[in-house]
Design an enzyme around this catalytic site. Structure first.
Site, mmCIF file in Angstrom:
data_model
loop_
_atom_site.group_PDB
_atom_site.id
_atom_site.type_symbol
_atom_site.label_atom_id
_atom_site.label_comp_id
_atom_site.label_asym_id
_atom_site.label_seq_id
_atom_site.Cartn_x
_atom_site.Cartn_y
_atom_site.Cartn_z
ATOM 1 N N GLU A 1 -7.094 1.655 1.650
ATOM 2 C CA GLU A 1 -5.981 1.569 0.696
ATOM 3 C C GLU A 1 -4.648 1.867 1.377
ATOM 4 O O GLU A 1 -3.593 1.470 0.880
ATOM 5 C CB GLU A 1 -6.252 2.505 -0.503
ATOM 6 C CG GLU A 1 -7.313 1.892 -1.406
ATOM 7 C CD GLU A 1 -8.133 2.889 -2.215
ATOM 8 O OE1 GLU A 1 -7.741 4.063 -2.319
ATOM 9 O OE2 GLU A 1 -9.194 2.477 -2.736
ATOM 10 N N HIS B 1 -7.719 4.946 5.788
ATOM 11 C CA HIS B 1 -8.396 4.433 4.587
ATOM 12 C C HIS B 1 -7.878 3.016 4.281
ATOM 13 O O HIS B 1 -6.699 2.729 4.477
ATOM 14 C CB HIS B 1 -8.143 5.374 3.404
ATOM 15 C CG HIS B 1 -9.014 5.047 2.230
ATOM 16 N ND1 HIS B 1 -8.727 4.017 1.362
ATOM 17 C CD2 HIS B 1 -10.188 5.583 1.815
ATOM 18 C CE1 HIS B 1 -9.690 3.948 0.449
ATOM 19 N NE2 HIS B 1 -10.590 4.886 0.706
ATOM 20 N N ASN C 1 -12.928 12.046 -1.902
ATOM 21 C CA ASN C 1 -11.557 11.542 -1.784
ATOM 22 C C ASN C 1 -11.027 11.329 -3.196
ATOM 23 O O ASN C 1 -11.419 10.383 -3.865
ATOM 24 C CB ASN C 1 -11.573 10.220 -0.997
ATOM 25 C CG ASN C 1 -10.224 9.523 -0.988
ATOM 26 O OD1 ASN C 1 -9.203 10.126 -1.335
ATOM 27 N ND2 ASN C 1 -10.210 8.251 -0.608
ATOM 28 N N TRP C 2 -10.156 12.239 -3.623
ATOM 29 C CA TRP C 2 -9.652 12.163 -4.988
ATOM 30 C C TRP C 2 -8.637 11.040 -5.171
ATOM 31 O O TRP C 2 -8.212 10.775 -6.289
ATOM 32 C CB TRP C 2 -9.049 13.505 -5.387
ATOM 33 C CG TRP C 2 -10.039 14.471 -5.966
ATOM 34 C CD1 TRP C 2 -11.391 14.282 -6.112
ATOM 35 C CD2 TRP C 2 -9.761 15.776 -6.516
ATOM 36 N NE1 TRP C 2 -11.965 15.367 -6.712
ATOM 37 C CE2 TRP C 2 -10.992 16.318 -6.964
ATOM 38 C CE3 TRP C 2 -8.605 16.538 -6.657
ATOM 39 C CZ2 TRP C 2 -11.083 17.575 -7.560
ATOM 40 C CZ3 TRP C 2 -8.700 17.805 -7.244
ATOM 41 C CH2 TRP C 2 -9.922 18.313 -7.695
ATOM 42 N N LYS C 3 -8.197 10.441 -4.058
ATOM 43 C CA LYS C 3 -7.155 9.404 -4.146
ATOM 44 C C LYS C 3 -5.978 9.958 -4.965
ATOM 45 O O LYS C 3 -5.649 11.128 -4.824
ATOM 46 C CB LYS C 3 -7.733 8.118 -4.737
ATOM 47 C CG LYS C 3 -8.989 7.671 -3.982
ATOM 48 C CD LYS C 3 -9.402 6.276 -4.283
ATOM 49 C CE LYS C 3 -10.638 5.943 -3.463
ATOM 50 N NZ LYS C 3 -11.041 4.551 -3.564
ATOM 51 N N GLY D 1 -15.393 8.259 -3.514
ATOM 52 C CA GLY D 1 -14.112 8.130 -4.201
ATOM 53 C C GLY D 1 -14.266 8.608 -5.635
ATOM 54 O O GLY D 1 -14.306 9.812 -5.906
ATOM 55 N N GLU E 1 -16.663 1.967 5.662
ATOM 56 C CA GLU E 1 -16.424 1.549 4.278
ATOM 57 C C GLU E 1 -16.092 0.064 4.240
ATOM 58 O O GLU E 1 -14.948 -0.330 4.515
ATOM 59 C CB GLU E 1 -15.232 2.313 3.693
ATOM 60 C CG GLU E 1 -15.404 3.807 3.640
ATOM 61 C CD GLU E 1 -14.522 4.436 2.565
ATOM 62 O OE1 GLU E 1 -15.080 4.994 1.635
ATOM 63 O OE2 GLU E 1 -13.294 4.330 2.662
HETATM 64 P P1 PGA Z 1 -15.314 4.613 -4.307
HETATM 65 O O1 PGA Z 1 -14.229 4.889 -3.182
HETATM 66 O O2 PGA Z 1 -16.450 5.581 -4.090
HETATM 67 O O3 PGA Z 1 -14.594 4.846 -5.595
HETATM 68 O O4 PGA Z 1 -15.766 3.194 -4.128
HETATM 69 C C1 PGA Z 1 -14.618 5.150 -1.872
HETATM 70 C C2 PGA Z 1 -13.397 5.283 -1.009
HETATM 71 O O5 PGA Z 1 -12.417 4.551 -1.240
HETATM 72 O O6 PGA Z 1 -13.355 6.110 -0.092
#
Ligand code: PGA
Length: 252
Positions: free
Chosen positions: A98, A96, A9-11, A235, A166
């Site tokens: 976020e 997600h 997940n590149w966000k 992430g 998560e």
């Molecule tokens: P992270 O993110 O590996 O940077 O903790 C995971 C995610 O938000 O899916």
């Protein structure tokens, strides 16, 4: 044996398409050939077509990080699942934390799951508690997230859904702050129990469950073996092809 799955997940990274292309080329060389671990990558919408050439069958399957609850219409800023599908997405992350933090509730998550499936996208459904409490109310929280996300899902669509557990407090932290393998195992057992209650044992057992939250090469092995997961949602680590390669190897 279920195929192992690692989803990146590149966000909202990297900042430019030029950079995205560089990282993606390296990723294709490092992980594009792994036999028993599948690597899929959720990129920002504007990079989807340029990276994948609009095709679904590249070395790495591409996806998006969200879809609109609507199939189109007067919804400024929303990207319908069919649009992502038409430029090469094979899946979408949905729910997600976020996005939930922006006010996305369980009902919207459910609509998005249905919209993604209706457009032919697979779904990586994120669930996970925000905090822990000694009374165990967090288990009810996870149960609610799971049950509401599955409202109206047809049994034939279950094979298109992957669960990503998560715990929100473990996302974006140091590797030492990720959940322990034992902690992950407890939640994987709990989630499989919920799935068995809702569907049946064989459907519950065949649904992949990933762990996400500060996974890197130092903790991946323990979480994978002790945690009894089928893979990871990465992430930050997904932007570093060498790290991804090492995690894929550990998982294989
Ligand atoms: P992270 O993110 O590996 O940077 O903790 C995971 C995610 O938000 O899916």
């Amino acid at each position: 044996m279920k195929k192992r799955l690692i989803v990146g997940n590149w966000k909202s990274y990297p900042a430019t398409l030029t950079e995205a292309k560089k990282i993606f080329e390296k990723l294709k060389n490092r992980v594009g050939k792994s036999q028993n671990v599948q690597f899929r990558l959720a990129v920002p919408h504007p990079y989807l077509h340029p990276l994948g050439g609009g095709k679904k069958k590249g070395k790495i399957q591409l996806g998006v990080q969200d879809v609109s609850f609507a199939s189109g219409g007067a919804h400024t800023g929303e990207v319908a699942a069919s649009m992502s599908d038409s430029v090469g997405a094979t899946f979408s992350i949905i729910g997600h934390s976020e996005r939930r933090a922006q006010g996305e509730g369980n009902d919207i998550v459910n609509k998005k799951v249905l919209a993604a499936l209706a457009s032919g996208l697979d779904v990586v459904l994120c669930i996970g508690e925000v905090t822990r409490d000694p009374e165990g109310a967090y288990l009810g929280f996870v149960r609610d997230e799971l049950e509401s996300a599955f409202q109206g899902i047809l049994p034939r669509d279950l094979s298109k859904i992957v669960i990503a557990y998560e715990p929100v407090f473990a996302i974006g932290k140091s590797a030492a702050e990720a959940m322990s393998g034992e902690g992950v195992q407890e939640m994987v057992i709990f989630i499989r129990k919920l799935l068995t209650e809702k569907f049946n044992r064989s459907r519950a057992d065949s649904m992949p469950i990933l762990y996400g939250g500060s996974v890197d090469e130092s903790n991946a092995k323990n979480i994978y073996t002790v945690g009894m997961v089928d893979g990871f949602l990465l992430g930050r680590a997904s932007l570093d092809p060498d790290t991804v390669q090492r995690i894929v190897k550990l998982t294989a």
